[in-house]
Design a protein around this motif. Structure first.
Motif, PDB file in Angstrom:
ATOM      1  N   ASP A 102      -1.063  -3.509 -31.818  1.00 29.56           N
ATOM      2  CA  ASP A 102       0.258  -3.459 -32.436  1.00 29.56           C
ATOM      3  C   ASP A 102       1.119  -4.660 -32.048  1.00 29.56           C
ATOM      4  OD1 ASP A 102      -0.086  -1.185 -33.840  1.00 29.56           O
ATOM      5  OD2 ASP A 102       0.978   0.139 -32.450  1.00 29.56           O
ATOM      6  N   TYR A 103       0.961  -5.130 -30.798  1.00 29.12           N
ATOM      7  CA  TYR A 103       1.874  -6.211 -30.389  1.00 29.12           C
ATOM      8  C   TYR A 103       1.593  -7.503 -31.138  1.00 29.12           C
ATOM      9  CZ  TYR A 103      -1.864  -7.215 -26.951  1.00 29.12           C
ATOM     10  OH  TYR A 103      -3.056  -7.474 -26.330  1.00 29.12           O
TER      11      TYR A 103
ATOM     12  N   THR B 296       2.766   0.049 -27.165  1.00 25.70           N
ATOM     13  CA  THR B 296       1.856  -1.026 -27.574  1.00 25.70           C
ATOM     14  C   THR B 296       2.511  -2.095 -28.451  1.00 25.70           C
ATOM     15  OG1 THR B 296       1.151   0.281 -29.474  1.00 25.70           O
ATOM     16  CG2 THR B 296      -0.171   0.476 -27.501  1.00 25.70           C
ATOM     17  N   THR B 297       3.809  -1.936 -28.779  1.00 22.39           N
ATOM     18  CA  THR B 297       4.403  -2.957 -29.665  1.00 22.39           C
ATOM     19  C   THR B 297       4.835  -4.203 -28.926  1.00 22.39           C
ATOM     20  OG1 THR B 297       6.201  -1.402 -29.736  1.00 22.39           O
ATOM     21  CG2 THR B 297       5.370  -2.137 -31.815  1.00 22.39           C
ATOM     22  N   LEU B 298       5.010  -4.119 -27.607  1.00 22.15           N
ATOM     23  CA  LEU B 298       5.392  -5.329 -26.882  1.00 22.15           C
ATOM     24  C   LEU B 298       4.157  -5.870 -26.184  1.00 22.15           C
ATOM     25  CD1 LEU B 298       8.777  -4.080 -25.407  1.00 22.15           C
ATOM     26  CD2 LEU B 298       8.424  -5.555 -27.381  1.00 22.15           C
ATOM     27  N   ASN B 299       4.067  -7.191 -26.160  1.00 17.49           N
ATOM     28  CA  ASN B 299       2.894  -7.809 -25.524  1.00 17.49           C
ATOM     29  C   ASN B 299       2.954  -7.576 -24.013  1.00 17.49           C
ATOM     30  OD1 ASN B 299       0.928  -9.586 -24.511  1.00 17.49           O
ATOM     31  ND2 ASN B 299       1.111 -10.850 -26.332  1.00 17.49           N
ATOM     32  N   PRO B 300       1.909  -6.941 -23.454  1.00 14.40           N
ATOM     33  CA  PRO B 300       1.976  -6.540 -22.048  1.00 14.40           C
ATOM     34  C   PRO B 300       2.019  -7.710 -21.066  1.00 14.40           C
ATOM     35  CG  PRO B 300      -0.226  -6.167 -22.940  1.00 14.40           C
ATOM     36  CD  PRO B 300       0.669  -6.502 -24.095  1.00 14.40           C
TER      37      PRO B 300
END
Ligand SMILES: Nc1ncnc2c1ncn2[C@@H]1O[C@H](COP(=O)(O)OP(=O)(O)OP(=O)(O)O)[C@@H](O)[C@H]1O
Ligand code: SF4
Ligand SMILES: [Mg+2]
Lengths: 325, 327
Positions: free
Chosen positions: A218-219, B102-106
């Motif tokens: 998703d990211y 999960t929408t932000l890059n870890p």
């Protein structure tokens, strides 16, 4: 952090002690180096003199005790063959091997990652399929055979590069290196490529698998929804995520690269520690063999430690204290 | 009425799969006006996310927009190049996703992810972008935004992460925000907070919202109009109160019946019988026929759109509201 490093070093010391003991006894059991060292004409008296000089007339436990005592004082013994301290002998040859392994690593990374990225982004394309087919060859063909083929193609048939040796070296910070001279570089390329091929195949596969997985996250979708350019999405968002497994595996592989340099160094008659080891095993030169293996263990430990530190630096989720080794 | 900011016309999105071509979105049309909230409702697999992604031009192979038009302020996005689309994404039209985990890059810090979003569209200094990022965080209710800027996503709770994503999506005051079930993964209390915050922020910046959800109760409190999707088609559309009180389509009726608060205590929860159909094996006529209590022989033909009064439309041969009401 400090606790972590100390614990790691403690484990390493234990491994080192156990391994040195086993190898010491094993080489003793294999045979008598005197028979190999002495000239065929030597009479009984001469043989006994050599045995005595090398301290091989004493019982095993005494030899071992002496070895441990000296090792604790930083002395790993003298080579039976060269009559030089084993450690000096190895350290003199180490720069050549390190240079070879690091060059191979650089080749594997700088060619492997772009190819893997391409194959991951365009898995169905002709290029993507070709890259994967090539990486299978890199994996499955024996390393020495790849080396022989490189020599055959680039030295014998095309005559571009010399087939063996190290070439001219130049001092860099007191260490002789060959990549600073043209002659040295031309000697370095083929063996480095030979050593790199397998790792390159590995990097390609890791990068491709990572890319395919990360692209579905998703990211990545969100990054694209923000209006980022393709190059920013791939160069930062994708790359930074796939670098984590690549760095981990490569770090671990650097150790094996130094160890496996044995094959490449033999094929290319490259004067590194790998070739020294092979020669020493042939002559049952126990101090050199034991010192080599001890040094290898130390090197593995240091490399793994560095990998963990890099890993923690690129993956913010990793806390070293938590990583129970 | 004024021109809609977003107008989707007969959108068809296809995926080529092993079983053949799957039509995930099949002739979808809807309009959204500035400041309006459109709820897009339907069961899992009905094509809501694919519709949202198509609007941003984010359908990847093996999928493609097969036909139809997506008009943003009158300009057809389906005719634009990737470079032109990139310039519109995030600036004129934005999207947030379901799972805030999960929408932000870890592996990137929050400030990196915000600053790049600003600088993708505006030539501003790193510093100015940073200040704006901080203000945007403050605006979505993140305490001590200055310190939070240098945090990584895993140091935030789910609700906070979704707030960060919302802050990023609204950075450029887009004309349209597609919100793909952004509160589904959150606690009910946080869900309510975020709903009202987004509503308020969108109203402030005049952003039209397309709010995707499978939860009718969310739509009831938030949306002005609702479109109900089933198997890639919009089967019913109208003003929220109107649709919820007098559903025309048996599927909408079933959805309303299965909202827990509408059921009497002690009675088993009403459910629509059967399962969401597989796109590969849809019946030739009305896709809902196998599960529909009112289905008969006529339903073996595909139902057309019936318009009924004020912005009301549905696809059904036997609607639950009197057809005389049809205009
Ligand atoms: N990449 C893809 N390849 C093949 N089929 C796909 C792909 N993405 C979506 N689909 C199909 O499109 C249909 C609609 O999917 P979509 O994600 O839009 O559903 P949804 O309404 O958002 O459901 P949910 O509530 O589960 O999110 C599904 O049947 C799915 O199988
Ligand atoms: S068209 Fe027929 S099958 Fe379809 S929803 Fe209406 S009544 Fe049911
Ligand atoms: Mg969805």
């Amino acid at each position: 952090m400090l606790v972590y490093v100390i614990r790691r070093l403690g484990q390493a010391a234990l491994v080192l002690a156990v391994m040195a003991t086993l190898v010491f006894i094993a080489v003793y059991a294999v045979g008598d180096p005197v028979a190999i060292l002495a000239s065929p004409q030597a009479d009984q008296q001469e043989l006994e003199a050599i045995t005595q000089r090398l301290g091989l007339d004493r019982p095993l436990y005494e030899q071992y005790g002496l070895f441990v005592w000296n090792a604790l004082h930083g002395d790993l013994g003298r080579s039976f063959v060269y009559n030089e301290p084993a450690l000096t002998l190895i350290l003199n040859r180490l720069p050549a091997t390190l240079e070879l392994a690091l060059t191979a690593l650089v080749i594997a990374v700088f060619i492997g990652i772009p190819l893997g990225l391409y194959a991951g982004l365009k898995p169905q394309s002709l290029g993507g399929h070709s890259i994967m087919a090539g990486s299978i060859l890199g994996f499955s063909l024996p390393n020495f055979w790849q080396g022989l083929m490189l020599v055959l193609l680039f030295s014998v048939m095309l005559g571009w590069f010399p087939a063996g040796g190290r070439g001219t070296t130049r001092e860099l910070l007191g260490v002789p290196v060959s990549f600073l001279t043209l002659d040295g570089l031309s000697h370095l390329i083929l063996p480095a490529l030979n050593l790199a091929l397998y790792k390159m195949a590995l990097v390609i596969r890791l990068t491709r698998a990572g890319t395919r997985e990360v692209m579905l996250q998703d990211y990545i979708r969100f990054a694209r929804a923000k209006g980022l350019s393709q190059s920013r999405v791939i160069g930062v968002h994708v790359l930074k995520n796939i670098l984590i497994p690549v760095v981990t595996v490569l770090g671990l592989e650097l150790g094996s690269m130094i160890a496996f340099a044995v094959v490449t160094e033999t094929v290319f008659a490259y004067p590194g520690i790998g070739k020294l080891l092979i020669d020493s095993i042939g002559r049952l030169d126990r101090p050199v063999i034991v010192a080599y293996l001890m040094l290898t263990v130390v090197m593995f430990v240091i490399i793994n430690l560095i990998v963990d530190l890099i890993y923690a630096a690129i993956d913010p989720r990793v806390r070293l204290e938590e990583a129970k080794a | 009425m004024s021109q809609p900011v977003l107008s989707v016309r007969d959108l068809v999105v296809e995926f080529s799969a092993r079983e053949g071509v799957l039509t995930a979105v099949n002739g979808v049309s809807f309009d959204v006006h500035a400041g309006e909230v459109l709820g897009l409702v339907g069961e899992s697999g009905s094509g809501k996310s694919v519709t949202g992604l198509a609007v941003l031009g984010l359908i990847d192979a093996p999928g493609r927009i097969a036909s139809g038009a997506i008009l943003l302020n009158g300009e057809d996005l389906t005719k634009k190049s990737e470079a032109e689309l990139r310039r519109l994404r995030g600036r004129n039209i934005a999207m947030i996703f379901q799972d805030p985990m999960t929408t932000l890059n870890p592996v990137l810090r929050v400030d990196t992810q915000m600053i790049e979003a600003i600088r993708a569209h505006e030539k501003v200094s790193e510093r100015a972008a940073r200040d704006r990022a901080r203000d945007a965080l403050a605006k979505v209710g993140i305490p001590s935004p200055e310190e939070r800027l240098v945090s990584y996503p895993h140091q935030f709770s789910g609700g906070m992460r979704q707030r960060v994503a919302i802050a990023i999506a609204l950075l450029h005051r887009p004309a349209v925000l597609v919100a793909d079930e952004p509160t589904t993964a959150l606690d009910v209390t946080i869900q309510a907070q975020i709903l009202s915050e987004v509503q308020q922020l969108a109203a402030e910046s005049g952003t039209a919202l397309v709010w995707i959800t499978h939860d009718l109760s969310v739509v009831a409190g938030l949306a002005d109009r609702v479109a109900v999707m089933y198997a890639g088609r919009i089967v019913e559309e109208g003003h929220v109160a109107d649709v919820l009180e007098r559903p025309a389509h048996p599927y909408t009726n079933g959805l309303i019946g299965s909202v827990p608060s509408r059921n009497k205590r002690g009675e088993p929860l009403a459910q629509i019988p059967g399962m969401t159909p597989s796109l590969a094996s849809l019946p030739p006529g009305c896709a809902f026929a196998p599960r529909c209590p009112r289905a008969d022989a006529v339903c073996k033909n595909p139902p057309g759109v019936t318009h009924a009064g004020d912005a009301r439309a549905f696809r059904c041969f036997h609607p639950l509201i009197p057809v005389e009401a049809a205009a």
